[in-house]
Design an enzyme around this catalytic site. Structure first.
Site, mmCIF file in Angstrom:
data_model
loop_
_atom_site.group_PDB
_atom_site.id
_atom_site.type_symbol
_atom_site.label_atom_id
_atom_site.label_comp_id
_atom_site.label_asym_id
_atom_site.label_seq_id
_atom_site.Cartn_x
_atom_site.Cartn_y
_atom_site.Cartn_z
ATOM 1 N N HIS A 277 -67.033 52.760 -50.640
ATOM 2 C CA HIS A 277 -66.354 53.717 -51.050
ATOM 3 C C HIS A 277 -66.924 54.886 -50.558
ATOM 4 O O HIS A 277 -66.330 55.866 -50.028
ATOM 5 C CB HIS A 277 -66.443 53.768 -52.685
ATOM 6 C CG HIS A 277 -65.878 52.637 -53.405
ATOM 7 N ND1 HIS A 277 -66.180 52.436 -54.703
ATOM 8 C CD2 HIS A 277 -65.128 51.830 -52.874
ATOM 9 C CE1 HIS A 277 -65.569 51.298 -55.217
ATOM 10 N NE2 HIS A 277 -64.872 51.037 -54.025
ATOM 11 N N TYR B 81 -64.757 58.101 -48.004
ATOM 12 C CA TYR B 81 -64.887 59.381 -47.870
ATOM 13 C C TYR B 81 -65.475 60.162 -46.705
ATOM 14 O O TYR B 81 -64.808 61.048 -46.149
ATOM 15 C CB TYR B 81 -65.778 60.060 -49.082
ATOM 16 C CG TYR B 81 -65.734 59.525 -50.513
ATOM 17 C CD1 TYR B 81 -64.212 59.651 -50.832
ATOM 18 C CD2 TYR B 81 -66.465 59.015 -51.247
ATOM 19 C CE1 TYR B 81 -63.816 59.050 -52.147
ATOM 20 C CE2 TYR B 81 -66.082 58.787 -52.506
ATOM 21 C CZ TYR B 81 -64.635 58.440 -52.892
ATOM 22 O OH TYR B 81 -64.408 58.016 -54.146
#
EC number: 1.17.4.1
Length: 328
Positions: free
Chosen positions: A109, A113
Site C-alpha cells: 500500500h 502511493y
C-alpha cells in the site's frame, strides 16, 4: 546497564506451521481471502490519470497528494511496527502467517502511493511532500499516538491494546485519506488512482475484521475488572485519536467545503472499528456522502480488463465473501 537476554535455541524443540489442521474456525478463511486479493500497483495504469491531474486546481492537487502522503506514513508504521508487535506475542503459527501477509500488503500500500507520486509529480514535489510528512505536527502526532502503543506491546493487556489500536488504524484512521480519492473517482476524476484506493480498501476491510476477531478473543480471556479497564482504555484512545483526526481533517480539507462530511465519514468508520472489536457504536452519524459510500463497496466493480486493473480482477474464481461469512 541491562543484561542482554540469551535464548538457548539448542535445548528447544522447534515446531513448524501445520496447515493441514485448522487451528480455529476463521484464520484459514482469512488466509485464503488475503491471498486471492493479492495485487501490485504496477498492474494499475496510473498514467491514465495524467490528463485528469492536469485539470485539477492547485488546491485540489495539494489536497490529493497530502492525503496520500498521510496514508503513506500510516502504512509504513503499520507494516514496520504495528503488525510485528502483534506477531511477537502471538504463539499460533497460522495466525502469524496471516498477520505477516497483512504486513506485506501494508508495505505494498505504501509503495502504491509512491507509484502515484512518481507518475504525477516531479522529483522536487515528491521531496517537498516527504518533508511535509515529517514537519506536519498533527500528522506526526497521529503516528505518535499509534506508536505509543505499538512500542509497548509486552504483556497480554499490551497485546490487546495494540490489537485495538490496529483496528482503529485499519478501520478508522485511514479514512480521512480515503475520502478524497473516492470522492473524485466517483465523479470520473483520477479513476486509476481511485482504483488503487479501492484495492487498498478491500485489504483494510479484511485486516480490520481479522484483527478485530483476534482482539475479541483476547478480550474474553480477561476477568471482569480487567475487561472494564481495557474497555475504558479503548474508548479513551478512540476519543484521543478522533480529537487529533478532526483537527488534521480541518487542516487538510480547509477551503474544500468537505470538512464536515469527512469528519462524519470518520465517525461512521470509527463505529465500524468498534463493531469489529465487538463493542457498541459510539458516534451518531449523518448519512455518508453517497459518492464516497458507493466507493466503499468492496464488491466486484465492472471495468475493461485491458484499461483498468479494477478490484474485480481476480487471480482465481471464487465466491465473493460477505459479512455473514465472517460471523463465527
Amino acid at each position: 546497564m541491562t543484561k542482554e537476554k540469551y535464548v538457548d535455541v539448542f535445548n528447544t524443540v522447534h515446531k513448524a506451521v501445520n496447515w493441514d489442521t485448522e487451528d480455529d474456525d476463521f484464520t484459514q478463511a482469512f488466509w485464503d481471502e488475503n491471498v486471492k486479493q493479492f495485487w501490485l500497483p504496477e498492474e494499475v495504469p496510473i498514467s491514465k490519470d495524467i490528463p485528469s491531474w492536469s485539470q485539477l486546481s492547485e488546491s485540489e492537487r495539494v489536497l490529493y497528494k497530502r492525503v496520500l502522503a498521510g496514508l503513506t506514513l500510516l502504512d509504513t508504521k503499520q507494516g514496520n511496527d504495528g503488525i510485528p508487535s502483534m506477531m511477537e506475542l502471538t504463539e499460533n503459527f497460522q495466525r502469524k502467517a496471516v498477520l505477516s501477509f497483512m504486513g506485506t500488503m501494508e508495505e505494498i500500500h505504501a509503495k502504491s502511493y509512491s507509484s502515484i507520486f512518481t507518475t504525477l509529480l516531479s522529483k522536487q514535489e515528491i521531496n517537498d511532500l516527504f518533508v511535509w510528512i515529517e514537519e506536519e505536527p498533527l500528522l506526526q502526532n497521529k503516528a505518535k499516538l499509534v506508536l505509543r502503543q505499538y512500542k509497548n506491546t509486552h504483556t497480554p493487556k499490551g497485546l490487546y491494546m495494540s490489537m485495538a489500536t490496529s483496528v482503529f488504524l485499519e478501520s478508522f484512521l485511514f479514512y480521512s485519506g480515503f475520502f478524497y480519492p473516492l470522492f473524485l473517482a466517483g465523479q470520473g476524476k483520477m479513476i486509476s488512482s481511485g482504483e488503487i484506493i479501492s484495492l487498498i480498501l478491500r485489504d483494510e476491510s479484511l485486516h480490520g475484521k481479522y484483527i478485530g476477531l483476534l482482539a475479541q478473543e483476547k478480550f474474553n480471556e480477561f476477568h471482569y475488572d480487567d475487561k472494564n479497564e481495557l474497555k475504558e482504555k479503548v474508548y479513551s484512545l478512540l476519543k484521543e485519536l478522533m480529537e487529533n483526526e478532526e483537527k488534521y481533517t480541518k487542516l487538510l480539507y480547509e477551503g474544500s467545503g468537505l470538512e464536515e462530511q469527512v469528519i462524519n465519514f470518520l465517525k461512521y468508520n470509527a463505529n465500524t472499528a468498534l463493531t469489529n472489536m465487538g463493542f457498541e457504536e459510539f458516534y451518531k452519524v449523518e448519512p455518508v456522502n453517497a459518492i464516497v459510500l458507493n466507493g466503499l463497496s468492496t464488491e466486484t466493480k465492472t471495468h475493461d480488463f485491458f484499461s483498468t486493473k479494477g478490484n474485480g480482477y481476480q487471480k482465481g474464481i471464487y465466491e465473493e465473501l460477505t459479512d455473514e461469512d465472517f460471523i463465527f
